[in-house]
Design a protein around this motif. Structure first.
Motif, PDB file in Angstrom:
ATOM      1  N   LEU A  11       0.824  -1.211   0.000  1.00  0.00           N
ATOM      2  CA  LEU A  11       0.000   0.000   0.000  1.00  0.00           C
ATOM      3  C   LEU A  11       0.861   1.264   0.000  1.00  0.00           C
ATOM      4  O   LEU A  11       0.558   2.234  -0.712  1.00  0.00           O
ATOM      5  CB  LEU A  11      -0.944   0.000   1.208  1.00  0.00           C
ATOM      6  N   LEU A  12       1.933   1.260   0.779  1.00  0.00           N
ATOM      7  CA  LEU A  12       2.812   2.427   0.800  1.00  0.00           C
ATOM      8  C   LEU A  12       3.556   2.595  -0.525  1.00  0.00           C
ATOM      9  O   LEU A  12       3.751   3.722  -0.995  1.00  0.00           O
ATOM     10  CB  LEU A  12       3.800   2.323   1.968  1.00  0.00           C
ATOM     11  N   ILE A  13       3.955   1.505  -1.135  1.00  0.00           N
ATOM     12  CA  ILE A  13       4.602   1.588  -2.448  1.00  0.00           C
ATOM     13  C   ILE A  13       3.634   2.180  -3.470  1.00  0.00           C
ATOM     14  O   ILE A  13       3.988   3.076  -4.243  1.00  0.00           O
ATOM     15  CB  ILE A  13       5.111   0.207  -2.896  1.00  0.00           C
ATOM     16  N   LEU A  14       2.405   1.702  -3.458  1.00  0.00           N
ATOM     17  CA  LEU A  14       1.397   2.233  -4.382  1.00  0.00           C
ATOM     18  C   LEU A  14       1.142   3.714  -4.122  1.00  0.00           C
ATOM     19  O   LEU A  14       1.009   4.505  -5.057  1.00  0.00           O
ATOM     20  CB  LEU A  14       0.102   1.435  -4.275  1.00  0.00           C
ATOM     21  N   LEU A  15       1.075   4.092  -2.852  1.00  0.00           N
ATOM     22  CA  LEU A  15       0.870   5.497  -2.501  1.00  0.00           C
ATOM     23  C   LEU A  15       1.999   6.358  -3.061  1.00  0.00           C
ATOM     24  O   LEU A  15       1.749   7.422  -3.641  1.00  0.00           O
ATOM     25  CB  LEU A  15       0.782   5.662  -0.982  1.00  0.00           C
ATOM     26  N   LEU A  17       4.032   5.681  -5.608  1.00  0.00           N
ATOM     27  CA  LEU A  17       4.007   5.698  -7.071  1.00  0.00           C
ATOM     28  C   LEU A  17       2.869   6.560  -7.605  1.00  0.00           C
ATOM     29  O   LEU A  17       3.053   7.326  -8.566  1.00  0.00           O
ATOM     30  CB  LEU A  17       3.909   4.269  -7.617  1.00  0.00           C
ATOM     31  N   VAL A  18       1.709   6.458  -6.980  1.00  0.00           N
ATOM     32  CA  VAL A  18       0.571   7.284  -7.412  1.00  0.00           C
ATOM     33  C   VAL A  18       0.866   8.756  -7.148  1.00  0.00           C
ATOM     34  O   VAL A  18       0.613   9.619  -7.994  1.00  0.00           O
ATOM     35  CB  VAL A  18      -0.732   6.831  -6.702  1.00  0.00           C
ATOM     36  N   GLY A  24       3.039  14.859 -11.731  1.00  0.00           N
ATOM     37  CA  GLY A  24       3.797  15.134 -12.939  1.00  0.00           C
ATOM     38  C   GLY A  24       5.242  14.692 -12.886  1.00  0.00           C
ATOM     39  O   GLY A  24       6.060  15.158 -13.667  1.00  0.00           O
ATOM     40  N   ARG A  25       5.568  13.807 -11.979  1.00  0.00           N
ATOM     41  CA  ARG A  25       6.931  13.272 -11.845  1.00  0.00           C
ATOM     42  C   ARG A  25       7.975  14.375 -11.689  1.00  0.00           C
ATOM     43  O   ARG A  25       9.080  14.279 -12.207  1.00  0.00           O
ATOM     44  CB  ARG A  25       7.279  12.385 -13.030  1.00  0.00           C
ATOM     45  N   ILE A  32       8.905   8.990  -1.285  1.00  0.00           N
ATOM     46  CA  ILE A  32       9.276   8.610   0.084  1.00  0.00           C
ATOM     47  C   ILE A  32       8.374   7.507   0.635  1.00  0.00           C
ATOM     48  O   ILE A  32       8.879   6.539   1.212  1.00  0.00           O
ATOM     49  CB  ILE A  32       9.322   9.848   1.000  1.00  0.00           C
ATOM     50  N   PRO A  33       7.046   7.588   0.472  1.00  0.00           N
ATOM     51  CA  PRO A  33       6.220   6.475   0.961  1.00  0.00           C
ATOM     52  C   PRO A  33       6.592   5.137   0.314  1.00  0.00           C
ATOM     53  O   PRO A  33       6.546   4.094   0.968  1.00  0.00           O
ATOM     54  CB  PRO A  33       4.797   6.880   0.588  1.00  0.00           C
TER      55      PRO A  33
END
Length: 125
Positions: A11-15, A17-18, A24-25, A32-33
């Motif tokens: 969930l933190l990885i997805l947070l 990345l999203v 806008g990268r 960090i998450p």
């Protein structure tokens, strides 16, 4: 508890990345998450091994506590309207989500540690 570490890590990885892609990268700090999530995920994978489980789960709880400490002000900023522009509000939302996830994981960890101690003392008696 290893399964919870895996879930919260994902969930933190997805947070992360999203948050990174929706802003806008432009800011790598949005990842960090994902960094915390990756470390917690690794602890969850290590914790699947019975002999290493206590150490890995304590490390995962410590990581979540550090993550919570770093993001604890974000929910108060969100409630107080501290974020004005879009990028700042996205950062505050991401930090708030990370704070909530880390708080939930720390709470589950403490509950699990207490239950494990009670079970250990009950079997010793």
């Amino acid at each position: 508890m290893a399964r919870a570490a895996l879930i919260f890590g994902i969930l933190l990885i997805l947070l992360g990345l999203v948050g990174y892609t929706t802003t806008g990268r432009t800011s790598p700090t949005a990842l960090i998450p994902a960094g915390f999530g990756l470390l917690i995920l690794v602890c969850g994978l290590v914790g699947r091994r019975e002999s290493l489980r206590p150490h890995a789960m304590h490390a995962a709880a410590l990581l979540a506590l550090i993550g919570l400490t770093g993001t604890i002000r974000a929910p108060f900023q969100l409630l107080g309207g501290g974020a004005a522009d879009g990028a700042a509000s996205a950062a505050v939302l991401s930090q708030t989500a990370m704070a909530v996830l880390c708080l939930a994981y720390v709470a589950l960890s403490v509950r699990s540690f207490i239950a494990a101690r009670k079970a250990r003392t009950a079997s010793a008696v």
